[in-house]
Design a protein around this motif. Structure first.
Motif, PDB file in Angstrom:
ATOM      1  N   THR A 239       0.827  -1.209   0.000  1.00 17.21           N
ATOM      2  CA  THR A 239       0.000   0.000   0.000  1.00 17.21           C
ATOM      3  C   THR A 239       0.861   1.259   0.000  1.00 17.21           C
ATOM      4  N   ALA A 240       1.880   1.275   0.846  1.00 17.51           N
ATOM      5  CA  ALA A 240       2.754   2.446   0.929  1.00 17.51           C
ATOM      6  C   ALA A 240       3.438   2.724  -0.403  1.00 17.51           C
ATOM      7  N   LEU A 241       3.912   1.678  -1.066  1.00 20.21           N
ATOM      8  CA  LEU A 241       4.601   1.872  -2.343  1.00 20.21           C
ATOM      9  C   LEU A 241       3.624   2.278  -3.436  1.00 20.21           C
ATOM     10  N   ALA A 242       2.434   1.699  -3.423  1.00 19.53           N
ATOM     11  CA  ALA A 242       1.419   2.072  -4.419  1.00 19.53           C
ATOM     12  C   ALA A 242       1.040   3.541  -4.293  1.00 19.53           C
ATOM     13  N   LEU A 243       0.926   4.023  -3.062  1.00 20.37           N
ATOM     14  CA  LEU A 243       0.577   5.430  -2.849  1.00 20.37           C
ATOM     15  C   LEU A 243       1.700   6.355  -3.325  1.00 20.37           C
ATOM     16  N   ARG A 244       2.945   5.958  -3.092  1.00 17.59           N
ATOM     17  CA  ARG A 244       4.083   6.752  -3.606  1.00 17.59           C
ATOM     18  C   ARG A 244       4.058   6.787  -5.132  1.00 17.59           C
TER      19      ARG A 244
ATOM     20  N   PRO B  64      -8.182  -9.280   1.347  1.00 13.78           N
ATOM     21  CA  PRO B  64      -9.131  -8.163   1.277  1.00 13.78           C
ATOM     22  C   PRO B  64      -8.378  -6.859   1.014  1.00 13.78           C
ATOM     23  N   LEU B  65      -8.892  -6.052   0.110  1.00 11.17           N
ATOM     24  CA  LEU B  65      -8.215  -4.821  -0.279  1.00 11.17           C
ATOM     25  C   LEU B  65      -8.892  -3.615   0.363  1.00 11.17           C
ATOM     26  N   GLY B  66      -8.105  -2.792   1.058  1.00 12.68           N
ATOM     27  CA  GLY B  66      -8.626  -1.593   1.694  1.00 12.68           C
ATOM     28  C   GLY B  66      -8.774  -0.439   0.715  1.00 12.68           C
ATOM     29  N   VAL B  67      -9.435   0.596   1.169  1.00 11.87           N
ATOM     30  CA  VAL B  67      -9.741   1.746   0.309  1.00 11.87           C
ATOM     31  C   VAL B  67      -8.469   2.410  -0.203  1.00 11.87           C
ATOM     32  N   ASP B  68      -7.462   2.583   0.658  1.00  9.58           N
ATOM     33  CA  ASP B  68      -6.233   3.261   0.233  1.00  9.58           C
ATOM     34  C   ASP B  68      -5.582   2.563  -0.947  1.00  9.58           C
ATOM     35  N   LEU B  69      -5.478   1.241  -0.872  1.00  9.07           N
ATOM     36  CA  LEU B  69      -4.848   0.503  -1.962  1.00  9.07           C
ATOM     37  C   LEU B  69      -5.724   0.504  -3.200  1.00  9.07           C
ATOM     38  N   LEU B  70      -7.020   0.307  -3.032  1.00 13.34           N
ATOM     39  CA  LEU B  70      -7.929   0.315  -4.180  1.00 13.34           C
ATOM     40  C   LEU B  70      -7.845   1.629  -4.946  1.00 13.34           C
TER      41      LEU B  70
END
Length: 307
Positions: A142-147, A164-170
């Protein structure tokens, strides 16, 4: 350049006539030890297809570490950011039956300790596509995807093994790759239901505003981009020897094609053909095709299906 953040394993594969049932022991016909791991498999497939590829992940300080990296080194994958940590290199036990179907158990080892913050900003800035899977820590993905999202780098996630995928990653994704069980998990959590997989794929794509690719093994795939109708592509007609790593081969070659600025449909077909070719030989990385083999098979595939 394609940037892959993911797992690096050693595979121990056993060939049997049938897959064992609960509490059953079956006799094997042979075994092989070879490099694997979803991240490594995808990076290796991408590099064999001719794309500049960087893999970031972790291996342990044990005897398996060098074996896990052998094929990646030979293929020319950039491993300069691999983390060598105290502990065990990831390992997978794979049983393959006479029809090429498999059962897999993975011990992740230090893969779960791989840290995304060790991906240098300049490496992420150079990437045309970031490819992720789920054999590393969810929070690191998630952290890398957001970067990557902040830099405008497209993010492709293969949700395997399914989580399960959270909102931030989605919200950080551009493409989600799933098989049927992985699609079911994702849509159920989001409250999406339908009997038709094409409708599920289209609804998920519309709801989350990213492209969805549903891989269906011998039936091919269904894919949909936001605002478009689902696209269905048949699989190659091949004699299946071993399906191990076929999904990784698809994901790696598909993402590599996107990184080379190929169209979504062209990338889908290239990944589909590469995955089909990988099923004709045993192993994961050992079975993956080179670019010239994919080119030849893709031309035949397009002629056959008049695409």
């Amino acid at each position: 350049m394609l940037l892959v953040f993911g797992s690096i394993n050693v595979d121990m594969a056993f060939d049997t006539e049938v897959l064992p049932r609960a509490a059953e022991t079956v006799m094997g016909k042979g075994y092989r030890i070879s490099p694997g791991g979803k991240g490594a498999n995808q990076a290796h497939a991408a590099r064999l297809d001719g794309s500049a590829t960087t893999l970031v992940g972790a291996v342990g300080n044990d005897a398996m570490a060098e074996m896990a990296l052998q094929a990646l080194i030979s293929a020319g994958v950039d491993l300069s950011h691999i983390q060598r940590l105290k502990g065990q290199t990831g390992c997978a036990a794979i049983v393959v039956d006479g029809q090429g179907e498999n059962q897999i158990v993975v011990a992740p080892g230090v893969n779960l300790a791989a840290r995304a913050d060790l991906v240098p900003p300049e490496v992420l800035a150079r990437a045309n596509v970031l490819l992720l899977q789920m054999e590393t820590d969810y929070s690191q993905n998630t952290a890398l995807a957001l970067r990557a999202r902040q830099l405008g780098c497209p993010v492709v996630l293969n949700n395997a093994p399914a989580k399960p995928l959270g909102v931030d990653l989605l919200q950080a994704l551009d493409v989600l790759i799933v098989n049927q069980p992985e699609l079911t998990m994702t849509t159920q959590i989001l409250g999406i239901s339908a009997n038709d997989p094409g409708v599920l794929v289209q609804t998920l794509s519309q709801r989350c505003s990213f492209s969805v690719v549903l891989t269906l093994g011998g039936q091919g795939l269904i894919a949909c981009r936001p605002g478009e109708k689902p696209l269905m592509l048949p699989a190659m007609n091949v004699k299946v020897v071993d399906t191990t790593g076929a999904g990784d081969t698809f994901s790696g070659v598909f993402a590599a094609a996107l990184a080379r600025q190929q169209s979504f449909e062209q990338a889908l077909m290239r990944g589909l053909v590469a995955a089909g070719l990988s099923c004709t030989r045993p192993g994961a990385q050992l079975a993956q095709p080179k670019a010239e083999d994919i080119d030849e098979a893709l031309a035949a595939y397009q002629t056959l299906h008049r695409i």
